[in-house]
Design a protein around this motif. Sequence first.
Motif, PDB file in Angstrom:
ATOM      1  N   VAL A 180       2.334   7.767 -14.931  1.00 52.62           N
ATOM      2  CA  VAL A 180       0.978   7.625 -14.415  1.00 52.62           C
ATOM      3  C   VAL A 180       0.387   6.501 -14.410  1.00 52.62           C
ATOM      4  O   VAL A 180       0.266   6.118 -13.392  1.00 52.62           O
ATOM      5  CB  VAL A 180       1.024   9.091 -14.132  1.00 52.62           C
ATOM      6  CG1 VAL A 180      -0.073   9.161 -12.634  1.00 52.62           C
ATOM      7  CG2 VAL A 180       2.480   9.602 -13.502  1.00 52.62           C
ATOM      8  N   VAL A 232      -1.577   0.829  -8.269  1.00 53.91           N
ATOM      9  CA  VAL A 232      -1.696   1.318  -6.975  1.00 53.91           C
ATOM     10  C   VAL A 232      -3.408   1.286  -6.628  1.00 53.91           C
ATOM     11  O   VAL A 232      -3.251   1.501  -5.036  1.00 53.91           O
ATOM     12  CB  VAL A 232      -0.936   2.961  -6.882  1.00 53.91           C
ATOM     13  CG1 VAL A 232      -1.480   3.376  -5.137  1.00 53.91           C
ATOM     14  CG2 VAL A 232       1.048   2.691  -6.979  1.00 53.91           C
ATOM     15  N   ARG A 233      -3.902   2.277  -7.731  1.00 50.06           N
ATOM     16  CA  ARG A 233      -5.625   2.074  -7.105  1.00 50.06           C
ATOM     17  C   ARG A 233      -5.637   0.698  -6.390  1.00 50.06           C
ATOM     18  O   ARG A 233      -6.746   0.446  -5.530  1.00 50.06           O
ATOM     19  CB  ARG A 233      -6.176   2.547  -8.218  1.00 50.06           C
ATOM     20  CG  ARG A 233      -7.458   2.967  -7.945  1.00 50.06           C
ATOM     21  CD  ARG A 233      -7.778   3.837  -8.819  1.00 50.06           C
ATOM     22  NE  ARG A 233      -7.448   5.142  -9.695  1.00 50.06           N
ATOM     23  CZ  ARG A 233      -6.909   5.354 -10.311  1.00 50.06           C
ATOM     24  NH1 ARG A 233      -6.489   4.042 -11.561  1.00 50.06           N
ATOM     25  NH2 ARG A 233      -6.595   6.322 -10.463  1.00 50.06           N
ATOM     26  N   PHE A 268       0.941   3.231 -13.357  1.00 53.28           N
ATOM     27  CA  PHE A 268       1.234   2.847 -12.306  1.00 53.28           C
ATOM     28  C   PHE A 268       0.177   3.724 -10.904  1.00 53.28           C
ATOM     29  O   PHE A 268       0.708   2.786  -9.829  1.00 53.28           O
ATOM     30  CB  PHE A 268       2.554   3.885 -11.946  1.00 53.28           C
ATOM     31  CG  PHE A 268       2.889   3.929 -10.597  1.00 53.28           C
ATOM     32  CD1 PHE A 268       4.202   3.243 -10.032  1.00 53.28           C
ATOM     33  CD2 PHE A 268       2.848   5.065  -9.809  1.00 53.28           C
ATOM     34  CE1 PHE A 268       3.914   3.632  -8.636  1.00 53.28           C
ATOM     35  CE2 PHE A 268       2.858   5.210  -8.410  1.00 53.28           C
ATOM     36  CZ  PHE A 268       3.606   4.160  -7.770  1.00 53.28           C
ATOM     37  N   SER A 269      -0.209   4.395 -11.222  1.00 51.18           N
ATOM     38  CA  SER A 269      -1.917   4.952 -10.600  1.00 51.18           C
ATOM     39  C   SER A 269      -2.738   3.500 -10.430  1.00 51.18           C
ATOM     40  O   SER A 269      -3.334   3.335  -9.746  1.00 51.18           O
ATOM     41  CB  SER A 269      -2.174   5.648 -11.163  1.00 51.18           C
ATOM     42  OG  SER A 269      -2.957   6.185 -12.279  1.00 51.18           O
ATOM     43  N   PHE A 296      -4.282  -2.050  -5.544  1.00 49.81           N
ATOM     44  CA  PHE A 296      -3.345  -2.500  -4.671  1.00 49.81           C
ATOM     45  C   PHE A 296      -3.629  -2.276  -2.983  1.00 49.81           C
ATOM     46  O   PHE A 296      -4.267  -2.313  -2.231  1.00 49.81           O
ATOM     47  CB  PHE A 296      -1.841  -2.719  -4.989  1.00 49.81           C
ATOM     48  CG  PHE A 296      -1.012  -2.907  -3.992  1.00 49.81           C
ATOM     49  CD1 PHE A 296      -0.968  -3.718  -3.287  1.00 49.81           C
ATOM     50  CD2 PHE A 296      -0.631  -1.756  -3.627  1.00 49.81           C
ATOM     51  CE1 PHE A 296       0.149  -3.829  -2.265  1.00 49.81           C
ATOM     52  CE2 PHE A 296       0.618  -1.400  -3.017  1.00 49.81           C
ATOM     53  CZ  PHE A 296       0.739  -2.043  -1.962  1.00 49.81           C
ATOM     54  N   ALA A 297      -3.657  -0.654  -3.776  1.00 49.59           N
ATOM     55  CA  ALA A 297      -3.365  -0.031  -2.265  1.00 49.59           C
ATOM     56  C   ALA A 297      -5.121  -0.193  -1.430  1.00 49.59           C
ATOM     57  O   ALA A 297      -5.232  -0.032  -0.460  1.00 49.59           O
ATOM     58  CB  ALA A 297      -3.267   1.700  -1.818  1.00 49.59           C
TER      59      ALA A 297
END
Lengths: 91, 254
Positions: free
Chosen positions: B173, B180-181, B176-177, B183-184
């Motif tokens: 995680v 994602v943090r 991955f987080s 990018f999103a």
Amino acid sequence: MGLALIHHLFLAAAAVTDNTKGLTAIGRGIVYGGAAIGPGIGIGLVVGNAISAMARQPESAGVVRTTMFLGIAFTEALALFGFVLAFIISG
Amino acid sequence: MNAFLAIDVPPISQVTIWGNGPGGFNKTAAIYVFAAVATLLLFVLGTRRKDALVPAGLLQNTAESGVAFVRNQIIMQTMGPDGLQYLPYLTTLFFFIFFSNITEIIPGVQFPANARFAMPMTLALATWVIFNVVGVVKQGPIHYLKNSLIPPGVPKFLLILVIPIELISTFLVRPFSLMVRLFANMLAGHLILVTFATISAALFAKSITVVIMPFSFFLLVAMTGFEILVSFLQAFIFTILTAVYIGSAMHPDH
């Protein structure tokens, strides 16, 4: 009589229209909206407690602010997973 | 609804698919080249005057206050003096992410390169490799695995539950987080700016609805200001999380 009519109308509507696009949009909304509930409450808790800590001890504001951003980042990740998942859903 | 307001929002596929130039070179790649060159030039040109004790000029001031910021606000807060050997990497990381984010609000470019997840993924994998290597080198492989899988003070019978959770959260995680943090956040900010810009343009084109236009235009300006904060904050958070992960691999909890 009335029920049969409603049933007939429902069948007719289901046969004629393709709801995939609209249902996908509703699903995306539900996914992101649901994913934003918990992190919204969590970030509120983090920032609220950080502010009360800063108000009690202004000299510790620097450390509290760094830790607050860390807490926000960890909490926010869950909402962002939902945001990405909403894009992944396709009809 | 779209026909009524005459809003021509770009289709969402345009967010994920972009036309490529020769050799696959597109706008995202160009922004990354700009970010790398800007980071390089900032520190090459900003540190030329080695003998000058009093910093002068925009470049030297920016470079020195940037290094001081990463050292005092990121490394000292999370790793302590032991972490100062990672100062060059973390400073480069911070300025590279910041320069590729800030193009979101530069007129004419208006696109954050980190809204595509290739580079955030690469940077997150680099962080993952670094903190694992640091942990294995500093603690030895067996101690590192034991310290990162078993939190101190957990009762024996809970271990069967805790070990899989810690395994997933530490080694899967975390990177991955991180990806994602970054990018999103940049993608969401970009989408908000696009939405308010298209709404403003569409309302301006319609003669009656031009009365409502200032509201969305005001929000466009306000969100542009907010995105400056977000691009800085995301670079800061990515760097400080990298520092926290390296720090936790260097000094395990007892």
